[in-house]
Design a protein around this motif. Structure first.
Motif, short mmCIF file in Angstrom:
data_model
loop_
_atom_site.label_atom_id
_atom_site.label_comp_id
_atom_site.label_asym_id
_atom_site.label_seq_id
_atom_site.Cartn_x
_atom_site.Cartn_y
_atom_site.Cartn_z
N ALA A 1 -5.82 10.54 -11.73
CA ALA A 1 -5.16 9.54 -11.03
C ALA A 1 -3.70 9.84 -10.81
CB ALA A 1 -5.08 8.42 -12.06
N VAL A 2 -3.28 10.75 -11.73
CA VAL A 2 -1.74 11.51 -11.28
C VAL A 2 -1.86 12.39 -10.03
CG1 VAL A 2 -0.12 13.05 -12.11
CG2 VAL A 2 -1.09 11.23 -13.70
N LEU B 1 0.36 11.43 -6.71
CA LEU B 1 1.08 12.30 -5.88
C LEU B 1 0.78 12.69 -4.37
CD1 LEU B 1 1.90 14.63 -9.05
CD2 LEU B 1 3.60 12.83 -8.03
N SER B 2 -0.45 12.62 -4.48
CA SER B 2 -1.01 13.32 -3.09
C SER B 2 -0.96 11.87 -1.99
CB SER B 2 -2.53 13.67 -2.98
OG SER B 2 -3.10 13.91 -1.87
N VAL B 3 -0.96 10.83 -2.44
CA VAL B 3 -0.89 9.59 -1.55
C VAL B 3 0.56 9.46 -1.20
CG1 VAL B 3 -1.17 7.07 -1.56
CG2 VAL B 3 -2.85 8.51 -2.53
N CYS B 4 1.45 9.75 -2.02
CA CYS B 4 2.71 9.54 -2.00
C CYS B 4 3.53 10.81 -1.22
CB CYS B 4 3.61 9.31 -3.24
SG CYS B 4 3.17 7.69 -3.81
N MET C 1 4.33 13.72 -2.53
CA MET C 1 5.19 14.16 -3.42
C MET C 1 4.45 15.13 -4.40
SD MET C 1 8.39 12.61 -3.63
CE MET C 1 8.17 12.98 -1.75
N THR C 2 5.38 16.13 -4.91
CA THR C 2 4.73 17.01 -5.85
C THR C 2 4.84 16.76 -7.51
OG1 THR C 2 6.59 18.55 -5.89
CG2 THR C 2 5.18 18.80 -3.90
N HIS C 3 4.17 17.57 -8.29
CA HIS C 3 4.53 17.41 -9.81
C HIS C 3 6.03 17.53 -9.97
CE1 HIS C 3 0.21 17.33 -10.29
NE2 HIS C 3 0.40 16.97 -11.52
N LYS C 4 6.61 18.85 -9.20
CA LYS C 4 7.92 19.02 -9.62
C LYS C 4 8.93 17.99 -9.33
CE LYS C 4 11.45 22.64 -8.35
NZ LYS C 4 11.45 24.23 -7.75
N GLU C 5 8.56 17.22 -8.37
CA GLU C 5 9.41 16.05 -7.67
C GLU C 5 9.43 14.65 -8.69
OE1 GLU C 5 9.67 17.18 -3.05
OE2 GLU C 5 7.89 16.34 -3.84
N SER C 6 8.26 14.53 -9.16
CA SER C 6 8.17 13.17 -9.59
C SER C 6 7.35 13.24 -10.86
CB SER C 6 7.15 12.36 -8.71
OG SER C 6 7.72 11.94 -7.20
N TYR C 7 6.91 14.16 -11.39
CA TYR C 7 6.17 14.01 -12.50
C TYR C 7 6.87 13.65 -13.83
CZ TYR C 7 2.77 14.31 -16.37
OH TYR C 7 2.34 14.12 -17.68
N ARG C 8 8.10 14.37 -13.80
CA ARG C 8 8.94 13.90 -15.09
C ARG C 8 9.45 12.24 -15.31
NH1 ARG C 8 12.38 16.35 -11.47
NH2 ARG C 8 14.37 15.40 -11.14
#
Length: 458
Positions: free
Chosen positions: A415-416, A420-423, A425-432
């Motif tokens: 789901a994560v 991120l794909s839909v939005c 964004m990358t893990h680096k940008e938004s995951y924190r």
């Protein structure tokens, strides 16, 4: 000792290979048999283990939960294709306005998921509206994924009583409860999660804006559906209200008054199945109502029913495969050592349950999968321990549900990755930010819920 190493090794491999993109459907039986081989050697009886343990557990899980997966997927598809999901998001966003863009996105996602719409449908439905609101408010785009995650992956998935999400349905089979188990505990937990998440994200947004960061437009235009093309807000939200109200009436008013003695010949009792039955009937009625209210908006009702049906299959098969793996592990002599270690962490059933569900959800990258493995192996012990401690099965239900929504959303969670794909964004940008709102805060909330549950809050 080799058996214990085998259990740990296969769990680690399951997490790593799933993160690398390997199919759980293929991985689960292979790793289950590897664990059996390492545990019992030539006495493992691999074919018998596969057909009589793995596949039997797989089939039992599918029998118990396939209707919920199926109906939930169909309902989500109809809400999406009719425009009802977008209409709800538009309506909520209009009420709150761009000044409260974050709150509007969280509430939009919360309304949809609390009504039974799947997390994936919510992400696709809400993202264009969230992007428009964030652009108007000049909020950095990297905060869209955590805002959607807060509304979809947390309080409406595991905490609020009555939610038809599968994470709230699974414990019913093990504890003889219904979807409204421990309502006060669930409501308090939900308030904590959403409040703490909004406070945290608002603080981070202000920090980013203070550094001069703002909304960055993508190269492509956002495909935002105009409000005029959407169905009315109230007709869109009516099926969601029906799911919640009818589920409550059936589970708490109708079925408790019915004589269920006839179920003895089926090898079950009414308390075990009434929660699932209530949810199935509620979703069926909501589906029919959605079709009735939006029949002119569908190119083909049959086509959408077929799509929803097909989309439900990978989810149920993936989860059932993880459950099959867990049952093989649970049948091994080496698992007794692991089980005793889990139970030995604390004599308190709520603490032990929360730890086992959380850890297994994290390893499998699945809230439902991790919870199913844990409860399949340990629910009887937890019920016994809870009875001795004077703790209601309803509290066990709510803690299991809450705990499943902690470590499940680690970076490898499907789901994560999809969100991120839909939005864009990358893990680096938004995951924190996702980590804080969907892992850290829910885990802290579980701790508070455990304390309240031990003091008798139900």
């Amino acid at each position: 000792m080799l058996g214990v190493i085998g259990v740990i090794l296969t769990l680690v491999l399951l997490m790593y290979l799933a993160y690398k993109g390997a199919s759980i459907i293929l991985l689960a039986p292979i790793l289950a048999l590897l664990a059996a081989l390492l545990s019992a050697g030539l006495d493992a009886h691999l074919m018998a283990t596969y057909t009589e343990v793995f596949m039997k557990a797989f089939a039992n899980y599918a029998k118990s939960y396939f209707p919920i997966f199926l109906l939930g997927a169909i309902f989500g598809k109809l809400m999406d294709e009719s425009g009802a999901a977008k209409a709800i998001a538009h309506g909520v966003a209009e009420k709150f306005g761009k000044e409260r863009a974050l709150l509007a996105v969280v509430i939009s996602c919360g309304v949809l998921t609390y009504g039974g719409v799947s997390l994936f449908v919510v992400a696709f439905a809400v993202y264009p509206i969230a992007a428009s609101l964030f652009e108007q408010s000049n909020i950095p785009k990297k905060f869209i994924p955590p805002a959607i995650a807060l509304g979809s992956f947390t309080f409406t998935m595991t905490a609020l009583p009555g939610t038809p999400q599968i994470q709230n349905a699974i414990p019913m089979q093990y504890f003889g409860t219904d979807a409204y188990a421990a309502p006060m505990l669930g409501i308090v937990s939900g308030i904590i999660m959403v409040s703490a998440g909004i406070i945290y994200l608002n603080r981070e947004i202000k920090k980013s804006q203070g550094k001069g960061e703002g909304f960055e437009k993508a190269d492509e235009e956002l495909a935002v559906t105009t409000e005029e093309s959407l169905p009315p807000f109230w007709s869109s939200i009516t099926p969601i209200i029906v799911v919640l109200v009818l589920n409550y009436i059936l589970g708490r008013v109708v079925y408790p008054k019915i004589d269920g003695s006839y179920l003895e010949k089926f090898g079950t009792d009414l308390q075990t199945v009434s929660g699932t039955w209530s949810l199935i009937i509620s979703l069926v009625v909501a589906i029919l109502l959605t079709i009735l209210l939006n029949r002119k908006r569908f190119d083909s009702i049959l086509k959408n029913l077929n799509k929803g049906t097909l989309e439900s299959l990978p989810t149920i098969i993936n989860t059932a495969s993880v459950v099959g793996y867990g049952n093989v592990i649970g049948s091994l002599a080496a698992f007794e050592i692991v089980k005793n270690a889990i139970l030995g962490v604390s004599s308190n059933p709520l603490i032990s349950e929360a730890i086992s569900v959380n850890v297994l959800a994290g390893i499998t990258g699945s809230a439902s999968g991790g919870m199913s493995i844990s409860l399949e192996a340990l629910s009887e012990q937890y019920l016994t321990m809870a009875s001795q401690a004077g703790i209601s099965p309803e509290v066990l239900h709510r803690i299991a549900s809450l705990a499943s929504g902690g470590l499940d959303t680690l970076p490898h969670n499907g789901a994560v990755v999809t969100l991120l794909s839909v939005c864009g964004m990358t893990h680096k940008e938004s995951y924190r930010y996702i980590f804080v709102v969907s892992v850290l805060i829910p885990m802290l909330t579980s701790i508070i819920a455990i304390v309240l549950g031990n003091f008798g809050v139900v």
